[in-house]
Write a protein that holds these residues in place. Structure first.
Motif, PDB file in Angstrom:
ATOM      1  N   UNK A  25       0.840  -1.202   0.000  1.00 54.56           N
ATOM      2  CA  UNK A  25       0.000   0.000   0.000  1.00 54.56           C
ATOM      3  C   UNK A  25       0.879   1.257   0.000  1.00 54.56           C
ATOM      4  N   UNK A  26       1.913   1.223   0.806  1.00 49.23           N
ATOM      5  CA  UNK A  26       2.825   2.378   0.907  1.00 49.23           C
ATOM      6  C   UNK A  26       3.476   2.666  -0.451  1.00 49.23           C
ATOM      7  N   UNK A  27       3.923   1.603  -1.126  1.00 45.90           N
ATOM      8  CA  UNK A  27       4.548   1.771  -2.442  1.00 45.90           C
ATOM      9  C   UNK A  27       3.534   2.287  -3.461  1.00 45.90           C
ATOM     10  N   UNK A  28       2.288   1.824  -3.368  1.00 46.67           N
ATOM     11  CA  UNK A  28       1.250   2.253  -4.308  1.00 46.67           C
ATOM     12  C   UNK A  28       0.942   3.735  -4.137  1.00 46.67           C
ATOM     13  N   UNK A  29       0.842   4.193  -2.903  1.00 48.36           N
ATOM     14  CA  UNK A  29       0.561   5.615  -2.674  1.00 48.36           C
ATOM     15  C   UNK A  29       1.704   6.481  -3.196  1.00 48.36           C
ATOM     16  N   UNK A  30       2.922   6.012  -3.029  1.00 44.58           N
ATOM     17  CA  UNK A  30       4.059   6.794  -3.538  1.00 44.58           C
ATOM     18  C   UNK A  30       4.052   6.808  -5.065  1.00 44.58           C
ATOM     19  N   UNK A  31       3.758   5.654  -5.648  1.00 47.77           N
ATOM     20  CA  UNK A  31       3.760   5.534  -7.112  1.00 47.77           C
ATOM     21  C   UNK A  31       2.645   6.364  -7.743  1.00 47.77           C
ATOM     22  N   UNK A  32       1.457   6.300  -7.177  1.00 46.48           N
ATOM     23  CA  UNK A  32       0.301   6.954  -7.783  1.00 46.48           C
ATOM     24  C   UNK A  32       0.161   8.427  -7.393  1.00 46.48           C
ATOM     25  N   UNK A  33       0.552   8.763  -6.164  1.00 46.57           N
ATOM     26  CA  UNK A  33       0.267  10.103  -5.657  1.00 46.57           C
ATOM     27  C   UNK A  33       1.501  10.856  -5.169  1.00 46.57           C
ATOM     28  N   UNK A  34       2.647  10.183  -5.139  1.00 43.66           N
ATOM     29  CA  UNK A  34       3.847  10.827  -4.636  1.00 43.66           C
ATOM     30  C   UNK A  34       3.861  10.981  -3.129  1.00 43.66           C
ATOM     31  N   UNK A  35       2.950  10.323  -2.444  1.00 45.12           N
ATOM     32  CA  UNK A  35       2.835  10.413  -0.987  1.00 45.12           C
ATOM     33  C   UNK A  35       3.841   9.482  -0.323  1.00 45.12           C
ATOM     34  N   UNK A  36       4.502   9.971   0.711  1.00 41.64           N
ATOM     35  CA  UNK A  36       5.430   9.133   1.482  1.00 41.64           C
ATOM     36  C   UNK A  36       4.768   8.806   2.816  1.00 41.64           C
ATOM     37  N   UNK A  37       4.345   7.572   2.955  1.00 44.31           N
ATOM     38  CA  UNK A  37       3.698   7.109   4.181  1.00 44.31           C
ATOM     39  C   UNK A  37       4.739   6.501   5.114  1.00 44.31           C
ATOM     40  N   UNK A  41       2.498   2.221  10.285  1.00 42.15           N
ATOM     41  CA  UNK A  41       1.463   3.181  10.685  1.00 42.15           C
ATOM     42  C   UNK A  41       1.219   3.121  12.188  1.00 42.15           C
ATOM     43  N   UNK A  42       0.644   4.157  12.766  1.00 40.93           N
ATOM     44  CA  UNK A  42       0.447   4.183  14.223  1.00 40.93           C
ATOM     45  C   UNK A  42      -0.452   3.077  14.747  1.00 40.93           C
ATOM     46  N   UNK A  43      -1.402   2.618  13.918  1.00 43.00           N
ATOM     47  CA  UNK A  43      -2.332   1.585  14.409  1.00 43.00           C
ATOM     48  C   UNK A  43      -1.694   0.195  14.477  1.00 43.00           C
ATOM     49  N   UNK A  44      -0.445   0.058  14.064  1.00 42.71           N
ATOM     50  CA  UNK A  44       0.257  -1.208  14.249  1.00 42.71           C
ATOM     51  C   UNK A  44       0.858  -1.323  15.658  1.00 42.71           C
ATOM     52  N   UNK A  45       0.905  -0.229  16.386  1.00 39.58           N
ATOM     53  CA  UNK A  45       1.480  -0.248  17.734  1.00 39.58           C
ATOM     54  C   UNK A  45       0.660  -1.161  18.641  1.00 39.58           C
TER      55      UNK A  45
END
Length: 331
Positions: A25-37, A41-45
């Motif tokens: 998912x992280x790679x997809x957001x970067x590829x499609x939107x340039x977003x760096x996640x 994520x915090x909910x994995x804590x």
């Protein structure tokens, strides 16, 4: 972990849209939107808890929906979810797909069905059998459920229907007309019940609708009569411990009723639900049960056998998976 990875497994409760791996998912957001996640994520804590179900649902809007709206979104999600199952040595999985969500995103539904069929074929070639269930969304109402059953019940790729979503205000028995149409088409029916409401919702699903496969079912433990009903009717319960903990449907992981229901003779199974947002795959959930609840491999094998017994499989394939499971070491 290595022993659990090698163990043949089954997952009966997995939502497609909540199952891609975070790294993908992280790679997809970067590829499609340039977003760096963030890498995690915090909910994995471990200490993270959702304040309410809506907060959990909002993560789909923030992270999954933008991905699904891209031209290859569904293809990428489906591929990653299937790859994860194969990597975990999952022999059988029931994947819940919400076509109403795809329609909202303007997806080409015939193409998505083709993608799912091709993914099932690819998985079967690698010794993983996948069945697709249509997720019927309670808050969309009975008429919408009827419409989706009518639109999909003739599709060979559809093995069944799963009534899901917030139970409060949407009892399963109200959806009898839609579920009856599904039964007429010889499809399996499953219901999320006893996740956010009391044991009466489980009783109604079993007694009034004849349901033999319940999603979550955690509140059954509060009514001995409902526990007996599940046991005597041989209802399979799809339990999702980390999901229930993070959504605060149980007081704690230690208090999850999986072991108590198992001890009472109920056919429980272990599942990950939405690993993208609960932070555990099936293998990681089983690992957690071993480390935090001190369960043994023999327990995991028994729960996996329950899943194989409930699975939509021909007799020879069922026996092949059970034999492989029985021959796996217990320690």
């Amino acid at each position: 972990m290595e022993q659990l990875l090698a163990l043949p497994k089954a997952e009966l409760h997995l939502h497609l849209e909540g199952a891609p791996r975070w790294s993908t998912l992280r790679a997809a957001h970067h590829r499609h939107y340039g977003t760096i996640l963030p890498e995690q994520p915090p909910w994995f804590a471990p200490e993270f808890r959702f304040n309410h179900f809506r907060e959990f649902q909002q993560l789909f809007s923030q992270y999954i929906h933008p991905w699904l709206r891209t031209p290859n979104g569904y293809a990428e999600v489906i591929q990653d979810v299937v790859d994860s199952l194969i990597a975990q040595n999952v022999r059988y999985a029931e994947i819940n797909f919400a076509p109403s969500m795809a329609a909202q995103h303007g997806a080409d539904l015939p193409q998505v069905w083709e993608l799912l069929a091709a993914a099932c074929d690819r998985a079967q070639a690698q010794n993983c059998i996948i069945r697709i269930f249509v997720g019927l969304m309670r808050p969309q109402g009975v008429d919408a459920a009827i419409a989706w059953v009518n639109a999909t019940r003739s599709l060979a790729i559809v093995s069944g229907y799963d009534l899901q979503g917030d139970e409060v205000g949407w009892p399963a028995e109200h959806f009898q007309p839609a579920l009856a149409l599904a039964r007429e088409a010889d499809k399996r029916i499953k219901v999320h019940a006893g996740e956010m409401t009391g044991p009466e919702s489980i009783r109604n699903a079993v007694e009034q609708l004849g349901i033999t496969q319940i999603g979550h079912g955690v509140s059954a433990i509060h009514d001995p009569a409902v526990v007996e009903l599940l046991r005597d009717r041989q209802v399979t319960v799809e339990m999702c411990p980390t999901s229930n903990e993070r959504l605060q449907n149980v007081p704690s992981y230690q208090a999850h009723p999986l072991l108590a229901l198992d001890a009472a003779g109920v056919a429980v199974t272990v599942n990950s639900d939405d690993p993208t947002f609960f932070g555990v795959t099936l293998t990681e959930e089983l690992t957690r049960l071993m480390t935090e609840r001190q369960v043994a491999i023999a327990d995991i094998k028994r729960w996996t056998r329950n899943a194989f017994q409930a699975a939509l499989l021909d007799a020879d394939t069922r026996q092949r998976f059970i034999t492989e499971l029985d021959h796996a070491p217990d320690a």
